[in-house]
Design an enzyme around this catalytic site. Structure first.
Site, PDB file in Angstrom:
ATOM      1  N   PRO A   2       0.868  -1.095   0.112  1.00 40.52           N
ATOM      2  CA  PRO A   2      -0.138  -0.075   0.078  1.00 40.52           C
ATOM      3  C   PRO A   2       0.816   1.266  -0.008  1.00 40.52           C
ATOM      4  CG  PRO A   2       0.117  -0.886   2.259  1.00 40.52           C
ATOM      5  CD  PRO A   2       0.510  -1.943   1.167  1.00 40.52           C
ATOM      6  N   GLU A   3       0.413   2.204  -0.623  1.00 40.39           N
ATOM      7  CA  GLU A   3       1.112   3.748  -0.748  1.00 40.39           C
ATOM      8  C   GLU A   3       0.243   4.531  -0.031  1.00 40.39           C
ATOM      9  OE1 GLU A   3       2.732   4.443  -4.700  1.00 40.39           O
ATOM     10  OE2 GLU A   3       3.077   2.455  -4.784  1.00 40.39           O
ATOM     11  N   LYS A  53       4.073   4.928   6.365  1.00 39.94           N
ATOM     12  CA  LYS A  53       3.456   3.641   6.980  1.00 39.94           C
ATOM     13  C   LYS A  53       3.073   3.635   8.422  1.00 39.94           C
ATOM     14  CE  LYS A  53       4.635   1.014   2.769  1.00 39.94           C
ATOM     15  NZ  LYS A  53       5.495   1.841   2.010  1.00 39.94           N
ATOM     16  N   GLN A  70       4.481  -2.378   9.189  1.00 36.08           N
ATOM     17  CA  GLN A  70       5.620  -3.031   8.386  1.00 36.08           C
ATOM     18  C   GLN A  70       5.090  -3.987   7.244  1.00 36.08           C
ATOM     19  OE1 GLN A  70       6.590  -3.906  12.030  1.00 36.08           O
ATOM     20  NE2 GLN A  70       8.231  -2.778  12.099  1.00 36.08           N
ATOM     21  N   ARG A 125      12.564  10.674  11.308  1.00 38.65           N
ATOM     22  CA  ARG A 125      13.236  10.548   9.951  1.00 38.65           C
ATOM     23  C   ARG A 125      12.450  10.712   8.755  1.00 38.65           C
ATOM     24  NH1 ARG A 125      14.691   5.543  11.979  1.00 38.65           N
ATOM     25  NH2 ARG A 125      13.242   4.405  10.625  1.00 38.65           N
ATOM     26  N   ASN A 169       5.860   3.131  -5.364  1.00 38.18           N
ATOM     27  CA  ASN A 169       6.060   2.675  -6.409  1.00 38.18           C
ATOM     28  C   ASN A 169       5.272   3.312  -7.779  1.00 38.18           C
ATOM     29  OD1 ASN A 169       8.294   1.861  -8.322  1.00 38.18           O
ATOM     30  ND2 ASN A 169       7.060   0.190  -9.069  1.00 38.18           N
ATOM     31  N   ARG A 253      12.787  -1.688  -8.230  1.00 36.17           N
ATOM     32  CA  ARG A 253      11.377  -1.683  -8.472  1.00 36.17           C
ATOM     33  C   ARG A 253      11.280  -1.630  -9.877  1.00 36.17           C
ATOM     34  NH1 ARG A 253       8.656  -0.014  -3.703  1.00 36.17           N
ATOM     35  NH2 ARG A 253       6.914  -0.968  -4.891  1.00 36.17           N
TER      36      ARG A 253
END
Ligand SMILES: [Zn+2]
Length: 263
Positions: A2-3, A53, A70, A125, A169, A253
């Site tokens: 999933p994006e 995520k 994750q 981050r 991606n 990818r």
């Protein structure tokens, strides 16, 4: 995988189930979280924020639950009192009078106060999220031109959650097609006009995907719909120039692009 748009839609469905309703029952699998269960009963979920995520469940008592799925964690919405037919291991259950949200299998879960949230290593981050509607094109452009990112090739930069969270991606290939840019470019190589077009695509495409991906009928939606222009279209003609879309691999990818109009 999933994006950002898919993760934000999943967070929307969790919010729709429990947001603003007093929690009637709270259960955690991990011993370090169990002390919070009693004090969360009677509180409400104010907002579920996505940062790439990671999901941040903000409670009305000022605490925030950080969870990162994750590759294996999954949230479910259930009726109150119901349990899912699954072999997955339950980790969190937040229940209201009518609906409950349940987190299975995830192992990276923490309860944080405001100071701990600000200092959390993952959140420090990760870059700003493209589905945070307060993020502007000018801010994205400034980030593209910053010394940290301006010499990175777009093929890798657009997958780096430290640059912008929520891109993945399919968004990488669609953004570069929209901006008519080849993937080996870097922000320091572009004209001001190209930078503006790219920054705009970096926000517009994820947001259009979030709002309309999966909607098939334009008459129902009354507006532009998200459609793949190059992703999974290797060998097909490009709708902009008629060139043939190519498939290759970049940054490990699959990558799709039109050599005819992405320069
Ligand atoms: Zn083309």
């Amino acid at each position: 995988m999933p994006e950002g748009p898919e993760i934000r839609r999943a967070a929307d469905s969790l919010e729709a189930a429990v947001k603003g309703k007093p929690l009637t029952s709270v259960w955690f699998a991990f011993p370090q979280l169990q002390p919070y269960a009693a004090e969360l009963v009677g509180c409400t979920v104010k907002h579920i924020e996505t940062r790439g995520k990671a999901l941040l469940t903000h409670f009305s008592n000022g605490l925030t639950m950080y969870s990162h799925n994750q590759l294996y964690g999954v949230w479910r919405v259930m009726a109150a009192g119901e349990t899912a037919q699954t072999t997955r291991v339950l980790r969190v259950r937040l229940e209201t009078a009518d609906k409950a949200i349940l987190l299975y299998s995830a192992s990276d879960i923490a309860m944080l106060n405001a100071d701990e949230l600000a200092a959390h290593p993952f959140l420090q981050r990760v870059g700003p999220d493209v589905l945070d509607m307060s993020l502007t094109c000018a801010q994205v452009k400034a980030r593209l031109l910053s010394p940290r990112f301006c010499r990175r090739q777009f093929s890798g930069l657009l997958l780096d959650q430290a640059f912008l969270a929520g891109l993945g991606n399919y968004l990488r290939v669609e953004i570069l097609w929209q901006a008519a840019l080849a993937p080996q470019h870097r922000a320091c190589d572009l004209s001001d006009g190209q930078l503006n077009t790219l920054a705009q695509a970096m926000l517009e495409i994820p947001r259009l995907s979030y709002q309309t991906r999966g909607v098939v009928d334009e008459k129902v939606h009354h507006g532009a719909l998200f459609r793949f222009k190059v992703f999974h279209r290797g060998g097909e003609p490009c709708e902009r120039c008629g060139g043939i879309i190519e498939k290759t691999t970049l940054s490990s990818r699959p990558f799709y692009w039109c050599p005819g109009c992405q320069e």
